[in-house]
Scaffold this active site. Structure first.
Site, PDB file in Angstrom:
ATOM      1  N   CYS A 187       0.841  -1.190   0.000  1.00 13.99           N
ATOM      2  CA  CYS A 187       0.000   0.000   0.000  1.00 13.99           C
ATOM      3  C   CYS A 187       0.881   1.247   0.000  1.00 13.99           C
ATOM      4  O   CYS A 187       1.889   1.317   0.693  1.00 13.99           O
ATOM      5  CB  CYS A 187      -0.948   0.090   1.191  1.00 13.99           C
ATOM      6  SG  CYS A 187      -2.124  -1.242   1.274  1.00 13.99           S
ATOM      7  N   ARG A 241       4.034  -0.294  -4.694  1.00 11.48           N
ATOM      8  CA  ARG A 241       3.693  -0.803  -3.363  1.00 11.48           C
ATOM      9  C   ARG A 241       2.349  -1.534  -3.349  1.00 11.48           C
ATOM     10  O   ARG A 241       1.960  -2.117  -2.350  1.00 11.48           O
ATOM     11  CB  ARG A 241       3.633   0.344  -2.354  1.00 11.48           C
ATOM     12  CG  ARG A 241       4.928   1.117  -2.250  1.00 11.48           C
ATOM     13  CD  ARG A 241       4.795   2.224  -1.244  1.00 11.48           C
ATOM     14  NE  ARG A 241       4.637   1.698   0.086  1.00 11.48           N
ATOM     15  CZ  ARG A 241       5.618   1.360   0.893  1.00 11.48           C
ATOM     16  NH1 ARG A 241       6.860   1.520   0.487  1.00 11.48           N
ATOM     17  NH2 ARG A 241       5.400   0.891   2.087  1.00 11.48           N
ATOM     18  N   TRP A 269      -2.679  -2.712  -1.784  1.00 15.51           N
ATOM     19  CA  TRP A 269      -2.328  -4.123  -1.952  1.00 15.51           C
ATOM     20  C   TRP A 269      -3.190  -4.849  -0.928  1.00 15.51           C
ATOM     21  O   TRP A 269      -2.978  -4.727   0.280  1.00 15.51           O
ATOM     22  CB  TRP A 269      -0.836  -4.343  -1.677  1.00 15.51           C
ATOM     23  CG  TRP A 269      -0.364  -5.715  -2.041  1.00 15.51           C
ATOM     24  CD1 TRP A 269       0.115  -6.126  -3.247  1.00 15.51           C
ATOM     25  CD2 TRP A 269      -0.315  -6.862  -1.183  1.00 15.51           C
ATOM     26  NE1 TRP A 269       0.446  -7.454  -3.190  1.00 15.51           N
ATOM     27  CE2 TRP A 269       0.197  -7.930  -1.949  1.00 15.51           C
ATOM     28  CE3 TRP A 269      -0.654  -7.095   0.155  1.00 15.51           C
ATOM     29  CZ2 TRP A 269       0.381  -9.212  -1.429  1.00 15.51           C
ATOM     30  CZ3 TRP A 269      -0.478  -8.368   0.676  1.00 15.51           C
ATOM     31  CH2 TRP A 269       0.035  -9.411  -0.116  1.00 15.51           C
ATOM     32  N   ASN A 274      -1.962   1.992   5.856  1.00 10.79           N
ATOM     33  CA  ASN A 274      -1.084   0.949   5.327  1.00 10.79           C
ATOM     34  C   ASN A 274      -0.668   0.096   6.515  1.00 10.79           C
ATOM     35  O   ASN A 274      -0.169   0.628   7.504  1.00 10.79           O
ATOM     36  CB  ASN A 274       0.135   1.626   4.674  1.00 10.79           C
ATOM     37  CG  ASN A 274       1.253   0.656   4.366  1.00 10.79           C
ATOM     38  OD1 ASN A 274       1.030  -0.533   4.190  1.00 10.79           O
ATOM     39  ND2 ASN A 274       2.470   1.172   4.302  1.00 10.79           N
ATOM     40  N   GLY A 275      -0.896  -1.211   6.434  1.00 10.02           N
ATOM     41  CA  GLY A 275      -0.523  -2.092   7.542  1.00 10.02           C
ATOM     42  C   GLY A 275      -1.640  -3.072   7.816  1.00 10.02           C
ATOM     43  O   GLY A 275      -2.521  -3.286   6.977  1.00 10.02           O
ATOM     44  N   GLU A 324      18.575 -16.554  -7.359  1.00 10.57           N
ATOM     45  CA  GLU A 324      18.136 -15.223  -7.764  1.00 10.57           C
ATOM     46  C   GLU A 324      17.652 -15.234  -9.218  1.00 10.57           C
ATOM     47  O   GLU A 324      16.643 -14.617  -9.554  1.00 10.57           O
ATOM     48  CB  GLU A 324      19.277 -14.216  -7.555  1.00 10.57           C
ATOM     49  CG  GLU A 324      18.982 -12.797  -7.986  1.00 10.57           C
ATOM     50  CD  GLU A 324      17.814 -12.120  -7.261  1.00 10.57           C
ATOM     51  OE1 GLU A 324      17.252 -12.704  -6.326  1.00 10.57           O
ATOM     52  OE2 GLU A 324      17.446 -11.002  -7.671  1.00 10.57           O
ATOM     53  N   LYS A 336      13.884 -14.099 -10.414  1.00 14.58           N
ATOM     54  CA  LYS A 336      13.629 -13.064 -11.439  1.00 14.58           C
ATOM     55  C   LYS A 336      12.698 -13.624 -12.506  1.00 14.58           C
ATOM     56  O   LYS A 336      11.790 -12.964 -12.974  1.00 14.58           O
ATOM     57  CB  LYS A 336      14.936 -12.611 -12.114  1.00 14.58           C
ATOM     58  CG  LYS A 336      15.863 -11.739 -11.338  1.00 14.58           C
ATOM     59  CD  LYS A 336      15.346 -10.395 -10.959  1.00 14.58           C
ATOM     60  CE  LYS A 336      14.648 -10.336  -9.689  1.00 14.58           C
ATOM     61  NZ  LYS A 336      14.912 -10.093  -8.452  1.00 14.58           N
ATOM     62  N   GLU A 367       8.938 -14.344 -11.041  1.00 13.90           N
ATOM     63  CA  GLU A 367       8.129 -13.230 -10.545  1.00 13.90           C
ATOM     64  C   GLU A 367       7.629 -12.308 -11.658  1.00 13.90           C
ATOM     65  O   GLU A 367       6.564 -11.727 -11.542  1.00 13.90           O
ATOM     66  CB  GLU A 367       8.830 -12.450  -9.434  1.00 13.90           C
ATOM     67  CG  GLU A 367      10.062 -11.687  -9.817  1.00 13.90           C
ATOM     68  CD  GLU A 367      10.734 -10.994  -8.631  1.00 13.90           C
ATOM     69  OE1 GLU A 367      10.076 -10.747  -7.608  1.00 13.90           O
ATOM     70  OE2 GLU A 367      11.942 -10.701  -8.741  1.00 13.90           O
ATOM     71  N   HIS A 372      17.761 -36.388  -6.852  1.00 15.43           N
ATOM     72  CA  HIS A 372      16.921 -36.821  -5.724  1.00 15.43           C
ATOM     73  C   HIS A 372      15.461 -36.473  -5.953  1.00 15.43           C
ATOM     74  O   HIS A 372      14.701 -36.379  -4.986  1.00 15.43           O
ATOM     75  CB  HIS A 372      17.449 -36.211  -4.415  1.00 15.43           C
ATOM     76  CG  HIS A 372      18.824 -36.712  -4.075  1.00 15.43           C
ATOM     77  ND1 HIS A 372      19.045 -37.987  -3.615  1.00 15.43           N
ATOM     78  CD2 HIS A 372      20.046 -36.133  -4.185  1.00 15.43           C
ATOM     79  CE1 HIS A 372      20.352 -38.158  -3.437  1.00 15.43           C
ATOM     80  NE2 HIS A 372      20.970 -37.050  -3.787  1.00 15.43           N
ATOM     81  N   LYS A 396       6.436  -4.238  -3.822  1.00 17.85           N
ATOM     82  CA  LYS A 396       7.879  -4.114  -3.627  1.00 17.85           C
ATOM     83  C   LYS A 396       8.281  -4.182  -2.173  1.00 17.85           C
ATOM     84  O   LYS A 396       9.287  -4.770  -1.815  1.00 17.85           O
ATOM     85  CB  LYS A 396       8.372  -2.802  -4.232  1.00 17.85           C
ATOM     86  CG  LYS A 396       9.875  -2.682  -4.127  1.00 17.85           C
ATOM     87  CD  LYS A 396      10.447  -1.893  -5.236  1.00 17.85           C
ATOM     88  CE  LYS A 396      11.949  -1.984  -5.242  1.00 17.85           C
ATOM     89  NZ  LYS A 396      12.430  -3.286  -5.729  1.00 17.85           N
TER      90      LYS A 396
HETATM   91  C1  G6P Z   1       9.872  -8.054  -2.047  1.00 17.23           C
HETATM   92  C2  G6P Z   1      10.586  -7.496  -3.259  1.00 17.23           C
HETATM   93  C3  G6P Z   1      11.938  -8.166  -3.419  1.00 17.23           C
HETATM   94  C4  G6P Z   1      12.763  -8.009  -2.163  1.00 17.23           C
HETATM   95  C5  G6P Z   1      12.016  -8.508  -0.925  1.00 17.23           C
HETATM   96  C6  G6P Z   1      12.712  -8.071   0.350  1.00 17.23           C
HETATM   97  O1  G6P Z   1       9.531  -9.378  -2.265  1.00 17.23           O
HETATM   98  O2  G6P Z   1       9.814  -7.692  -4.429  1.00 17.23           O
HETATM   99  O3  G6P Z   1      12.609  -7.576  -4.504  1.00 17.23           O
HETATM  100  O4  G6P Z   1      13.958  -8.720  -2.297  1.00 17.23           O
HETATM  101  O5  G6P Z   1      10.695  -7.946  -0.878  1.00 17.23           O
HETATM  102  O6  G6P Z   1      12.619  -6.676   0.432  1.00 17.23           O
HETATM  103  P1  G6P Z   1      13.673  -5.734   1.134  1.00 17.23           P
HETATM  104  O7  G6P Z   1      13.139  -4.356   0.954  1.00 17.23           O
HETATM  105  O8  G6P Z   1      13.709  -6.164   2.576  1.00 17.23           O
HETATM  106  O9  G6P Z   1      14.984  -5.954   0.461  1.00 17.23           O
END
Ligand code: G6P
Length: 624
Positions: free
Chosen positions: A2, A27, A76, A112-113, A497, A501, A504, A520, A619
């Site tokens: 949010c 957000r 969100w 937000n929260g 990673e 990518k 997502e 396995h 994010k």
């Molecule tokens: C979300 C973002 C990721 C990030 C993760 C942790 O999932 O989409 O890109 O790595 O949060 O966020 P932070 O702000 O703690 O790095």
């Protein structure tokens, strides 16, 4: 999760609020809403389902709403599905129109929260005659503020104080009261909120990019604190209702950094910014005196004496930041001779483990606001363990609460899928590993390692020069159903990673596997044409991983292999080789990740998806 914005000043509020929301859409983008008021007139509320452009259209880019004071929100969803009714702002009155239109209510606001005890509070409010139109915890919160405001008749700050001692959970709450036309009031606990003040104008936002084009002078409001905001002024209060003083912080980020700058998507722009922001981050901590270079952590506050006290390191984070930890553990263990454990913050915070007193807990976070990472930090601190944060957002909760903070210089990162912040975090961990190794006397060719680190940005540029090849490859695989990433050691961490990518932003199912684990179970999923991507950057593990890839190939897999130039010749073994420049193998993840970022990006584009705002994600994950 949010995004919140607020404005009060001498300009029309709605266009400013919409511009701010556009910067915060990463957000949350399930629905959006705005409320604006002009003097004594009732506030107008407009809400729309879906992405922000719907709200922009509905309000004629803000022109349809008149007033110099207002609040906006991009949602969100947590409590209640994404819908117009559940969209914010919410109002305190017993209305039947989902809280839209001209609002006769006393209180209107956004949040937000998560309010954990909202059901119990809702029942209480219903007993007092309040009727609810939405399924949200926010509506309960707004009605509770109204209830205390009317019951005690001691003004907004007192009503907010009464409310926040009654609720459990996290909130950045922004409200307007009908009786206080030239004021906005806020309260905060564990959800981000900043307040910017300029000449005759005030701004409220969940994150810096929303107000960067107006002011870079901001205040951070602490936990369980409140503020009364008028045009060009802000007063802060504690729970007792006493005034408290705050220091203003100047944000160095350039407003242009939060614009797309000619790129089609923020993600592509941020991928290309990596060489520069990694260089900036390295230069922040690597100091050169003549020919000699050293890592200087004086800004972080960590002394050599502190470092010698630690014998265990816990790296705790979420998402890609956790992947940074996964990769860094190999480097810290090998160079610094440490016991290292890497933990997901959401798990670590609930573990009943006894942390040895000589431990260092490193929390890695771009936003500095991730709920689980923040809780993990507080848990470690409660146990008396030293904490060090690696954070991108200046003044964020994790940065402020950790014993030590090492900032990355990534600048604002807007794309939900992280790239540049990840790369900056990684080089910070490399610098820490080198520094710890030197202080502990386990490093001889320090200067050589530093030169290798400093060579990364230029080599990143070289990798980026090859992006068309990846684009071509992505166009062939846009219909892939499953993709597997395999590697060992550092290569496994790179795969984690790369796979994230991929899934997502392209929504293609992908898994990262330690190459030796394929047999396995996972190898049963390999079919004719399944794409298997192997990372082959580590000399001692190269042959082993390649054998595992060949096992997949003999079961029909199509192989992509990433390695470094001139080191190995993988042309005969894999179908699509990708080479990155050579660098010390401890640091090669900084280069090998780029083709995988590009692959995820191009696959997402070729599938016509919203690269920067993938479905269901946000994010900054500020709720559990
Ligand atoms: C979300 C973002 C990721 C990030 C993760 C942790 O999932 O989409 O890109 O790595 O949060 O966020 P932070 O702000 O703690 O790095």
């Amino acid at each position: 999760m949010c995004g919140i914005v607020g404005y009060i000043g001498d300009k029309q509020a709605a266009p400013i609020l919409l511009q701010g929301l556009a910067k915060l859409e990463y957000r949350g983008y399930d629905s959006a809403g705005i409320t604006v008021r002009e003097g004594e007139k009732p506030a107008e509320v407009v809400k729309t389902i879906g992405k922000l452009h719907n709200l922009i259209e509905k309000t004629d880019e803000g022109r349809a709403l008149v007033g110099t004071c207002g609040i906006g929100h991009t949602r969100w969803a947590t409590h209640g599905a994404p819908s117009k009714t559940n969209a914010h702002p919410h109002v305190s009155g017993n209305c039947t129109n989902s809280g839209s239109g001209a609002v006769e209510s006393e209180v209107v606001g956004v949040h937000n929260g998560i309010i954990e005890n909202y059901q119990e509070l809702k029942a209480k409010m219903e007993r007092h005659g309040y009727k609810f139109y939405s399924e949200t915890d926010t509506e309960v919160l707004i009605k509770l503020v109204d209830y205390y405001f009317k019951k005690y008749k001691m003004g907004p700050i007192d009503a907010l104080a009464k409310t926040i001692v009654r609720v459990r959970g996290s909130y950045a709450l922004v409200v307007m009261f009908a009786d206080y036309p030239d004021r906005i009031f806020v309260a905060r606990k564990d959800s981000p909120m900043i307040i910017g003040v300029n000449d005759g104008e005030s701004f409220i936002a969940s994150d810096v990019p929303a107000i960067l084009s107006h002011t870079r002078n901001v205040y951070y409001i602490g936990n369980l604190e409140m503020a009364e905001i008028s045009a060009g002024n802000v007063d802060f209060y504690n729970l007792d209702g006493d005034r408290i003083e705050k220091e203003e912080t100047h944000i160095e980020w350039d407003a242009k950094a939060a614009e797309k700058g000619g790129y089609e998507h923020f993600m592509m722009k941020e991928i290309h910014e990596q060489p520069q922001v990694v260089l900036d981050t390295l230069h922040k901590y690597i100091k050169e005196e003549g020919a000699a270079k050293t890592i200087d952590l004086s800004e972080v506050g960590l002394t050599d004496e502190d470092i010698t006290k630690f014998s265990n390191v816990y790296i705790v984070a979420c998402g890609s930041a956790w992947h940074v930890g996964m990769e860094a553990q190999y480097v810290l263990e090998e160079l610094g001779d440490f016991q290292v454990r890497v933990e997901l913050a959401s798990e670590f915070r609930y573990r009943k483990n006894r942390l040895p007193a000589d431990s260092l807990v490193i929390i890695i976070s771009q936003s500095g606001e991730t709920a689980d990472s923040l809780a993990a930090l507080r848990m470690a601190k409660d146990k008396g363990i030293t904490t060090l944060a690696i954070v991108n957002v200046v003044g964020s909760s994790i940065a402020r609460e950790a014993d030590y903070c090492m900032y990355t210089l990534g600048g604002p990162e807007i794309s939900v899928a992280t790239t540049k912040a990840y790369s900056c975090q990684l080089v910070c961990m490399f610098m820490l590993a080198l520094k710890f190794a030197v202080v502990r006397g386990c490093m001889e060719d320090y200067g050589n390692y530093l030169d290798e680190l400093l060579s990364i940005p230029e080599k990143m540029n070289k990798v980026l020069e090859d992006k068309e090849r990846i684009q071509w490859f992505a166009s062939k695989y846009s219909n892939a159903r499953d993709i597997f990433f395999i590697g060992r050691g550092i290569d496994y961490a790179i795969c984690l990673e790369g796979s994230l990518k991929m899934k997502e932003i392209s929504y293609i199912h992908s898994e990262a596997y330690a190459a030796g684990e394929m047999k396995h179970g996972t190898i049963s999923l390999i079919e004719d044409g399944t794409l298997v991507i192997g990372t082959l950057t580590q000399s001692d593990l190269y042959e082993k991983t390649l054998s595992n890839m060949m096992e997949c190939k003999s079961r029909g897999a199509y192989l992509m292999g990433i390695t470094s130039y001139g080191k190995y010749d993988v042309e005969d073994s894999v179908n699509f080789p990708v080479y990155v420049p050579k660098v010390d193998e401890h640091f090669i993840g900084s280069l090998a990740i780029i083709p995988l970022q590009l692959l995820g990006y191009y696959l997402s584009v070729s599938r016509g998806l919203d690269v920067d705002k993938p479905r269901n994600l946000a994010k900054s994950v500020t709720v559990e």
